[in-house]
Design an enzyme around this catalytic site. Structure first.
Site, PDB file in Angstrom:
ATOM      1  N   CYS A   1       3.241  41.073 -15.622  1.00  0.00           N
ATOM      2  CA  CYS A   1       4.485  40.397 -16.064  1.00  0.00           C
ATOM      3  C   CYS A   1       5.011  41.266 -17.197  1.00  0.00           C
ATOM      4  O   CYS A   1       4.840  40.960 -18.375  1.00  0.00           O
ATOM      5  CB  CYS A   1       4.186  38.985 -16.555  1.00  0.00           C
ATOM      6  SG  CYS A   1       3.525  37.894 -15.277  1.00  0.00           S
TER       7      CYS A   1
ATOM      8  N   ALA B   1       8.091  42.945 -18.190  1.00  0.00           N
ATOM      9  CA  ALA B   1       9.352  43.143 -18.911  1.00  0.00           C
ATOM     10  C   ALA B   1       9.400  42.337 -20.215  1.00  0.00           C
ATOM     11  O   ALA B   1       8.867  41.225 -20.242  1.00  0.00           O
ATOM     12  CB  ALA B   1      10.518  42.731 -18.011  1.00  0.00           C
ATOM     13  N   PRO B   2       9.998  42.889 -21.269  1.00  0.00           N
ATOM     14  CA  PRO B   2      10.742  44.156 -21.359  1.00  0.00           C
ATOM     15  C   PRO B   2       9.887  45.395 -21.605  1.00  0.00           C
ATOM     16  O   PRO B   2      10.435  46.454 -21.906  1.00  0.00           O
ATOM     17  CB  PRO B   2      11.675  43.897 -22.546  1.00  0.00           C
ATOM     18  CG  PRO B   2      10.906  42.964 -23.426  1.00  0.00           C
ATOM     19  CD  PRO B   2      10.084  42.106 -22.509  1.00  0.00           C
ATOM     20  N   GLY B   3       8.588  45.288 -21.509  1.00  0.00           N
ATOM     21  CA  GLY B   3       7.774  46.493 -21.541  1.00  0.00           C
ATOM     22  C   GLY B   3       7.086  46.786 -22.857  1.00  0.00           C
ATOM     23  O   GLY B   3       6.537  47.878 -23.042  1.00  0.00           O
TER      24      GLY B   3
ATOM     25  N   LYS C   1       4.300  45.641 -24.054  1.00  0.00           N
ATOM     26  CA  LYS C   1       2.858  45.871 -23.924  1.00  0.00           C
ATOM     27  C   LYS C   1       2.565  47.028 -22.968  1.00  0.00           C
ATOM     28  O   LYS C   1       1.598  47.754 -23.159  1.00  0.00           O
ATOM     29  CB  LYS C   1       2.163  44.577 -23.499  1.00  0.00           C
ATOM     30  CG  LYS C   1       2.393  43.475 -24.531  1.00  0.00           C
ATOM     31  CD  LYS C   1       1.639  42.211 -24.257  1.00  0.00           C
ATOM     32  CE  LYS C   1       2.043  41.123 -25.230  1.00  0.00           C
ATOM     33  NZ  LYS C   1       3.377  40.532 -24.990  1.00  0.00           N
TER      34      LYS C   1
ATOM     35  N   ASP D   1       7.424  43.150 -12.482  1.00  0.00           N
ATOM     36  CA  ASP D   1       8.120  41.966 -13.000  1.00  0.00           C
ATOM     37  C   ASP D   1       8.956  41.378 -11.873  1.00  0.00           C
ATOM     38  O   ASP D   1       9.433  42.102 -10.987  1.00  0.00           O
ATOM     39  CB  ASP D   1       9.013  42.296 -14.206  1.00  0.00           C
ATOM     40  CG  ASP D   1       9.242  41.067 -15.087  1.00  0.00           C
ATOM     41  OD1 ASP D   1       8.527  40.899 -16.098  1.00  0.00           O
ATOM     42  OD2 ASP D   1      10.125  40.257 -14.743  1.00  0.00           O
TER      43      ASP D   1
ATOM     44  N   ASP E   1       6.859  39.331  -7.136  1.00  0.00           N
ATOM     45  CA  ASP E   1       6.285  38.086  -7.650  1.00  0.00           C
ATOM     46  C   ASP E   1       4.769  38.267  -7.763  1.00  0.00           C
ATOM     47  O   ASP E   1       4.102  38.532  -6.757  1.00  0.00           O
ATOM     48  CB  ASP E   1       6.636  36.951  -6.668  1.00  0.00           C
ATOM     49  CG  ASP E   1       6.167  35.595  -7.171  1.00  0.00           C
ATOM     50  OD1 ASP E   1       5.309  35.549  -8.082  1.00  0.00           O
ATOM     51  OD2 ASP E   1       6.661  34.583  -6.641  1.00  0.00           O
TER      52      ASP E   1
ATOM     53  N   CYS F   1       2.424  33.522 -25.332  1.00  0.00           N
ATOM     54  CA  CYS F   1       2.918  33.285 -26.695  1.00  0.00           C
ATOM     55  C   CYS F   1       3.138  31.778 -26.837  1.00  0.00           C
ATOM     56  O   CYS F   1       4.146  31.344 -27.376  1.00  0.00           O
ATOM     57  CB  CYS F   1       4.156  34.101 -27.015  1.00  0.00           C
ATOM     58  SG  CYS F   1       5.499  33.901 -25.852  1.00  0.00           S
TER      59      CYS F   1
END
Ligand SMILES: C[S@@+](CC[C@H](N)C(=O)[O-])C[C@H]1O[C@@H](n2cnc3c(N)ncnc32)[C@H](O)[C@@H]1O
Length: 437
Positions: free
Chosen positions: A258, A260-262, A264, A282, A308, A380
């Site tokens: 998962c 985006a936005p990149g 990690k 993503d 997915d 998060c």
């Protein structure tokens, strides 16, 4: 070029608050559209401050308006309601002279084409200016007003964190620090601190997070030395803990499922040379563009895939991965201080469907991990349903999975995984668990 109408910034702010609170738009999207309407770009920071602040204290300001109005405003006048919130926010929390706040907020009524409301807005703001303390004292035991959070969220936090929930509520209402991640392929943290110092930007490093630098005051990324060259990225210190937990070695195949936005993905690539392959997946093609831009800025390479994570049959080439990062979609309740609109946009039903989606992704992605490989699950969120309980249920379902505990000088260990609560050691709220096959 279209000529910009000179709409007062407070009227624009009221519309942003309306877009979020009544139309369910995200603050970042509503604000980005609103910035286009500003006739004076210098007012951009003021607009942002008013929108973030008003939404941060929405539940409290709403209680003030309710106590000042004899009867609620009509549905079609919710823009005036939002303008009142914006006015009250400035009186209570911003360092702007009261007379200027009242004058400018009353003027904004005209831009909303509701001249009938001039007297109302004027009278209410003046009343608050005179009796604000008494009005706030009159809340009694209304927790929504006192803590500026929706009731269901307060209750969930109280249930999950009986000893910490008051601190969490308080931390959620604070302004977050701007934290950078120094690209250690390009320079040391010490050398970058020196560059910041030379640029007159005050900052400090963090003892437990070798590449994190916290700025004393937020600034535009374009004012940061070496930003365009990829010397640093903006990333909270908690988010910077994910990539090191993966313990990637040269020659490994890594999936960021998962991505985006990149943030990690790029950290994984910065930490280890000669990774055989990093696949950044993503579901959202548009958001993958941001991954590409981030990687290009830093000069890093990954294979980008739209797909997915819960349906690998549609995109996977059948080769197993040694490491998988699963930074799943979540409630975002650990980052409310950065995204105060979460308090208004999330519902208890969302949490149930997110928990189901996270479990589906976990189960599907687990099949792609090589024996002996490791998966890091992160959110998060600070809700146990999405974190500790999610991992405990996963371990029950998968006999070939075991937890690798995280020993660290940050966060706290739970029945599974490790949780950072918002504001602790200056960080966002984050959860991490390591699973081995
Ligand atoms: C928390 S964000 C990831 C943040 C990212 N790891 C970073 O550090 O920059 C979650 C991401 O998951 C993506 N997503 C949501 N559902 C997904 C799915 N079923 N498969 C793949 N990606 C998904 C969202 O588009 C979003 O970009």
């Amino acid at each position: 070029m279209t000529k910009k109408h000179s709409r007062p910034v407070r009227a624009i702010a009221a519309n942003v608050v309306l877009d979020v609170s009544a139309k369910g738009q995200s603050l970042s999207r509503a604000l980005a559209n609103a910035q286009q309407q500003l006739s004076r770009p210098a007012e951009s920071a003021l607009l942002q401050e008013m929108c973030y602040g008003t939404l941060r204290w929405f539940y409290q300001l709403d209680a003030v308006v309710a106590s000042l109005l004899n009867k609620p405003l009509k549905e079609r006048d919710q823009d005036i309601f939002c303008l009142l919130l914006v006015g009250l926010y400035q009186l209570q929390y911003m360092n702007v002279p009261s007379h200027a706040v009242i004058k400018e907020t009353v003027n904004a009524v005209l831009a909303l084409k509701k001249s009938w409301a001039k007297g109302l807005v004027n009278a209410m703001l003046r009343q608050y200016q005179r009796n604000g303390t008494d009005i706030r004292d009159s809340w009694g035991d209304d927790p929504e007003a006192e803590y500026a959070h929706p009731q269901w969220m307060i209750e969930t936090l109280k249930q999950d964190w009986p000893n910490d929930f008051l601190q969490i509520l308080q931390a959620n209402n604070e302004r977050p620090p701007m934290v950078l991640r120094v690209n250690r392929q390009q320079m040391t943290t010490g050398a970058y601190l020196q560059k910041l110092n030379e640029a007159g930007i005050k900052a400090a490093s963090q003892a437990f997070n070798p590449n994190a630098v916290e700025l004393e005051q937020a600034c535009s990324v374009f004012d940061l030395p070496g930003f365009k060259q990829g010397h640093v990225s903006v990333q909270d210190a908690a988010a910077q803990l994910a990539a090191p937990l993966l313990d990637v070695k040269a020659g490994m195949r890594v999936l960021d499922a998962c991505a985006a936005p990149g943030g990690k993905t790029s950290h994984i690539l910065e930490l280890t040379y000669d990774i055989e392959k990093v696949v950044a997946l993503d579901i959202d093609e548009q958001r993958l563009v941001q991954v590409r831009e981030n990687l290009d800025r830093i000069g890093l390479k990954a294979d980008l895939l739209t797909g997915d994570a819960a349906e690998p049959d549609k995109w996977w080439d059948g080769k197993l991965f040694d490491r998988i990062l699963l930074d799943v979609p979540c409630s975002g309740t650990g980052v409310i201080r950065r995204h105060p609109d979460i308090k208004l946009l999330r519902t208890p039903d969302d949490i149930d469907s997110l928990v189901k989606r996270q479990a589906d992704i976990l189960d599907a992605i687990w099949l792609l991990l090589a024996p002996g490989g490791m998966l890091v699950y992160s959110t998060c969120s600070i809700f146990k349903q999405e974190n500790e309980q999610q991992i405990l249920a996963f371990l029950q379902r998968h006999a070939d999975a075991s937890e690798v505990s995280i020993e660290a000088d940050w966060g706290k260990a739970g029945l599974a995984g490790r949780q950072i609560l918002p504001g602790k050691q200056g960080m966002d709220g984050f959860f991490f668990a390591r699973l081995k096959k």
